[in-house]
Design an enzyme around this catalytic site. Structure first.
Site, PDB file in Angstrom:
ATOM      1  N   CYS A  67      -4.777   2.416  -3.611  1.00 47.24           N
ATOM      2  CA  CYS A  67      -3.524   2.939  -3.024  1.00 47.24           C
ATOM      3  C   CYS A  67      -2.380   1.960  -3.232  1.00 47.24           C
ATOM      4  O   CYS A  67      -1.548   1.757  -2.326  1.00 47.24           O
ATOM      5  CB  CYS A  67      -3.679   3.250  -1.540  1.00 47.24           C
ATOM      6  SG  CYS A  67      -4.886   4.509  -1.207  1.00 47.24           S
TER       7      CYS A  67
ATOM      8  N   GLN B  65      -4.244  -5.251   6.991  1.00 47.24           N
ATOM      9  CA  GLN B  65      -5.236  -6.189   6.438  1.00 47.24           C
ATOM     10  C   GLN B  65      -5.223  -7.537   7.134  1.00 47.24           C
ATOM     11  O   GLN B  65      -6.007  -8.418   6.790  1.00 47.24           O
ATOM     12  CB  GLN B  65      -4.999  -6.383   4.928  1.00 47.24           C
ATOM     13  CG  GLN B  65      -5.217  -5.140   4.105  1.00 47.24           C
ATOM     14  CD  GLN B  65      -6.642  -4.603   4.217  1.00 47.24           C
ATOM     15  OE1 GLN B  65      -7.576  -5.306   4.625  1.00 47.24           O
ATOM     16  NE2 GLN B  65      -6.826  -3.351   3.859  1.00 47.24           N
TER      17      GLN B  65
ATOM     18  N   HIS C 199       0.878  -1.183   0.000  1.00 46.00           N
ATOM     19  CA  HIS C 199       0.000   0.000   0.000  1.00 46.00           C
ATOM     20  C   HIS C 199       0.916   1.235   0.000  1.00 46.00           C
ATOM     21  O   HIS C 199       2.045   1.178   0.517  1.00 46.00           O
ATOM     22  CB  HIS C 199      -0.823  -0.049   1.294  1.00 46.00           C
ATOM     23  CG  HIS C 199      -1.894   0.974   1.430  1.00 46.00           C
ATOM     24  ND1 HIS C 199      -1.640   2.271   1.796  1.00 46.00           N
ATOM     25  CD2 HIS C 199      -3.238   0.890   1.287  1.00 46.00           C
ATOM     26  CE1 HIS C 199      -2.783   2.944   1.872  1.00 46.00           C
ATOM     27  NE2 HIS C 199      -3.774   2.126   1.555  1.00 46.00           N
TER      28      HIS C 199
ATOM     29  N   LYS D  55     -10.444  -0.759  10.448  1.00 43.51           N
ATOM     30  CA  LYS D  55     -10.597  -1.980   9.640  1.00 43.51           C
ATOM     31  C   LYS D  55     -10.963  -3.169  10.529  1.00 43.51           C
ATOM     32  O   LYS D  55     -11.167  -4.274  10.051  1.00 43.51           O
ATOM     33  CB  LYS D  55      -9.302  -2.281   8.886  1.00 43.51           C
ATOM     34  CG  LYS D  55      -8.931  -1.208   7.849  1.00 43.51           C
ATOM     35  CD  LYS D  55      -7.670  -1.590   7.119  1.00 43.51           C
ATOM     36  CE  LYS D  55      -7.068  -0.436   6.349  1.00 43.51           C
ATOM     37  NZ  LYS D  55      -7.826  -0.037   5.165  1.00 43.51           N
TER      38      LYS D  55
ATOM     39  N   ASP E  20       3.350  -4.483   8.038  1.00 50.66           N
ATOM     40  CA  ASP E  20       2.114  -3.705   7.894  1.00 50.66           C
ATOM     41  C   ASP E  20       0.951  -4.682   8.049  1.00 50.66           C
ATOM     42  O   ASP E  20       0.640  -5.444   7.137  1.00 50.66           O
ATOM     43  CB  ASP E  20       2.113  -3.027   6.515  1.00 50.66           C
ATOM     44  CG  ASP E  20       0.786  -2.347   6.203  1.00 50.66           C
ATOM     45  OD1 ASP E  20      -0.170  -2.509   6.982  1.00 50.66           O
ATOM     46  OD2 ASP E  20       0.706  -1.675   5.161  1.00 50.66           O
TER      47      ASP E  20
HETATM   48  N1  PLP Z   1      -1.589  -0.708   4.665  1.00 51.97           N
HETATM   49  C1  PLP Z   1      -2.511  -1.491   4.094  1.00 51.97           C
HETATM   50  C2  PLP Z   1      -2.138  -2.872   3.633  1.00 51.97           C
HETATM   51  C3  PLP Z   1      -3.820  -1.009   3.912  1.00 51.97           C
HETATM   52  O1  PLP Z   1      -4.736  -1.786   3.325  1.00 51.97           O
HETATM   53  C4  PLP Z   1      -4.134   0.295   4.360  1.00 51.97           C
HETATM   54  C5  PLP Z   1      -5.484   0.843   4.154  1.00 51.97           C
HETATM   55  O2  PLP Z   1      -6.210   0.417   3.297  1.00 51.97           O
HETATM   56  C6  PLP Z   1      -3.137   1.053   4.963  1.00 51.97           C
HETATM   57  C7  PLP Z   1      -1.874   0.526   5.091  1.00 51.97           C
HETATM   58  C8  PLP Z   1      -3.407   2.436   5.467  1.00 51.97           C
HETATM   59  O3  PLP Z   1      -4.249   2.377   6.567  1.00 51.97           O
HETATM   60  P1  PLP Z   1      -4.811   3.727   7.240  1.00 51.97           P
HETATM   61  O4  PLP Z   1      -5.432   4.505   6.137  1.00 51.97           O
HETATM   62  O5  PLP Z   1      -5.805   3.228   8.235  1.00 51.97           O
HETATM   63  O6  PLP Z   1      -3.660   4.422   7.858  1.00 51.97           O
END
Ligand code: PLP
Length: 405
Positions: free
Chosen positions: A363, A202, A122, A225, A199
């Site tokens: 993203c 998900q 992401h 999430k 990270d």
């Molecule tokens: N990393 C992953 C794999 C994501 O799917 C997302 C959000 O969709 C993020 C990071 C960013 O999360 P946040 O917008 O809650 O900071």
């Protein structure tokens, strides 16, 4: 024992909504999942009964609010099996947590250092490392995927050398659904003396996380999430690393003593929590973890796996439909395209029939470029989704595809 999904659905008032005359079928859970009444009630009750700034007041409300926030910290520690609450930092979300690590931990990276990322990241796990490149001469190396959307682990192993100073990768891809073998990947990095950030945005809503077992150096995730409130997230970091890291932001809450000549910082975890936190939502996040545990992550995972299998089968019945991401270990998120129909057109038309899916690059533009597409339609499942909602998605697609072909 099977989950009583109808009973679980009762906890989510929003699922009774209609979009036009159609019942809402919410399949955008990969972006944000819905919040149960128990958590919403807790937010309301916190606002109505204990709204006061934390860690600042001697009065009863402030002490109660502080106790609620610190209870959540302990609850998060327990949820991910961290060793100490000193290792649990509240942030605004995954994005801020990664920025914190890149900026503060990255401060120690040597010039000429190399960071290993993967093509399925992401933007939140790409751009913060690129921002570091403004101040330091750092190289980013990228692990590729195979045709099923699984990481090329041979390539991953081959990227380590004496200059590697960090590896950062997602536990689960938000586009492909691939569940990466993070434990093995962490062990490989550690064999080279390289620290790892995972990270977990998900993974945390679907998979039991045990940071001690994984032995990751940093693990990050977002509440929204995980059926929780928006605007809060968690950075787990190993205490010995967090101790050595400089503060990320300066301000109230994160200091021990301030003078114009010299300022000293608060102990962990507060050193990294400058300013007034969103303690009302943080306090409600504990309720949310209780909610997940009351159902059981193993049961949530099994239910979502069933939906993934069923939805994959049914989607593939649609002529011209291609699924992006067919990993052997996959989470309940399906990205797809149909013929040369633009994902926005599909998404907009099925929305008229009550179906909420995500469309676009999610993203993850480098991944889209690697796949040679501009975007996909994405359906992501949560514990409250049902097979009949999958059927509604298929019916809606079958109605709109002829209009767009
Ligand atoms: N990393 C992953 C794999 C994501 O799917 C997302 C959000 O969709 C993020 C990071 C960013 O999360 P946040 O917008 O809650 O900071």
């Amino acid at each position: 024992m099977e989950l009583d999904i109808e009973k679980i659905r009762e906890d989510f008032p929003i699922l009774k909504r209609k979009i036009g005359k159609y019942p809402l079928v919410y399949l955008d859970n990969t972006a944000s999942s819905q919040t149960p009444r128990q958590v919403v009630d807790k937010i309301v009750s916190n606002y109505e009964n204990v709204k006061a700034n934390v860690h600042r007041g001697v009065h009863t409300l402030s002490q109660e609010a502080t106790a609620l926030q610190e209870h959540t910290r302990e609850r998060v520690r327990e949820f991910i099996n961290a060793g100490s609450v000193r290792e649990i930092i509240f942030t605004r979300g995954t994005t801020e947590a990664i920025n914190l690590v890149a900026s503060s931990f990255g401060d120690s990276f040597p010039d000429g250092g190399e960071i290993i990322l993967t093509i399925m990241e992401h933007h939140a796990n790409i751009v913060p490392w690129q921002l570091l490149q403004r101040h330091k001469n750092l190289t980013i190396k990228v692990v590729d995927i195979n045709e099923r959307g699984e990481l090329d682990l041979d390539q991953y192993r081959s990227l380590f050398n004496k200059n590697t100073c960090m590896a950062a990768f997602c536990h689960v891809s938000n586009v492909l659904g691939t569940i990466n073998p993070v434990k093995e990947m962490i062990a490989e990095a550690h064999a080279h003396g390289v620290p790892v950030l995972v990270d977990g945005a998900q993974a945390s809503p679907h998979i039991k996380i045990d940071v001690k077992d994984l032995d990751c150096d940093f693990y990050v995730f977002s509440s929204h999430k995980m059926y929780g409130p928006c605007g809060i997230g968690v950075l787990y970091g190993k205490e010995e690393l967090l101790e050595k890291m400089p503060p990320y932001q300066g301000g109230g809450e994160m200091i021990s003593h301030v003078s114009f000549n010299h300022t000293t910082f608060a102990d962990l975890p507060f050193k990294f929590e400058a300013g007034t936190p969103d303690y009302v939502d943080i306090a409600a996040f504990a309720q949310c973890l209780d909610y997940i545990d009351s159902i059981g992550l193993d049961k949530i995972e099994a239910h979502e796996e069933d939906l993934l299998r069923y939805a994959t089968e049914r989607l593939l019945e649609i002529p011209g439909l291609r699924i992006y991401g067919q990993a052997a270990h996959k989470s309940a998120v399906i990205s797809f395209l149909v013929g040369d129909i633009h994902p926005y057109d599909l998404g907009m038309l099925i929305d008229r029939l009550g179906i909420a899916v995500r469309t676009g690059h999610h993203c993850a533009q480098p991944l889209m470029e690697r796949l040679g597409i501009a975007g996909t339609v994405r359906a992501g499942f949560a514990v409250y989704n049902t097979r009949s909602e999958v059927d509604a998605l298929i019916d809606a697609l079958n109605r709109v595809i002829p209009m767009l072909s």
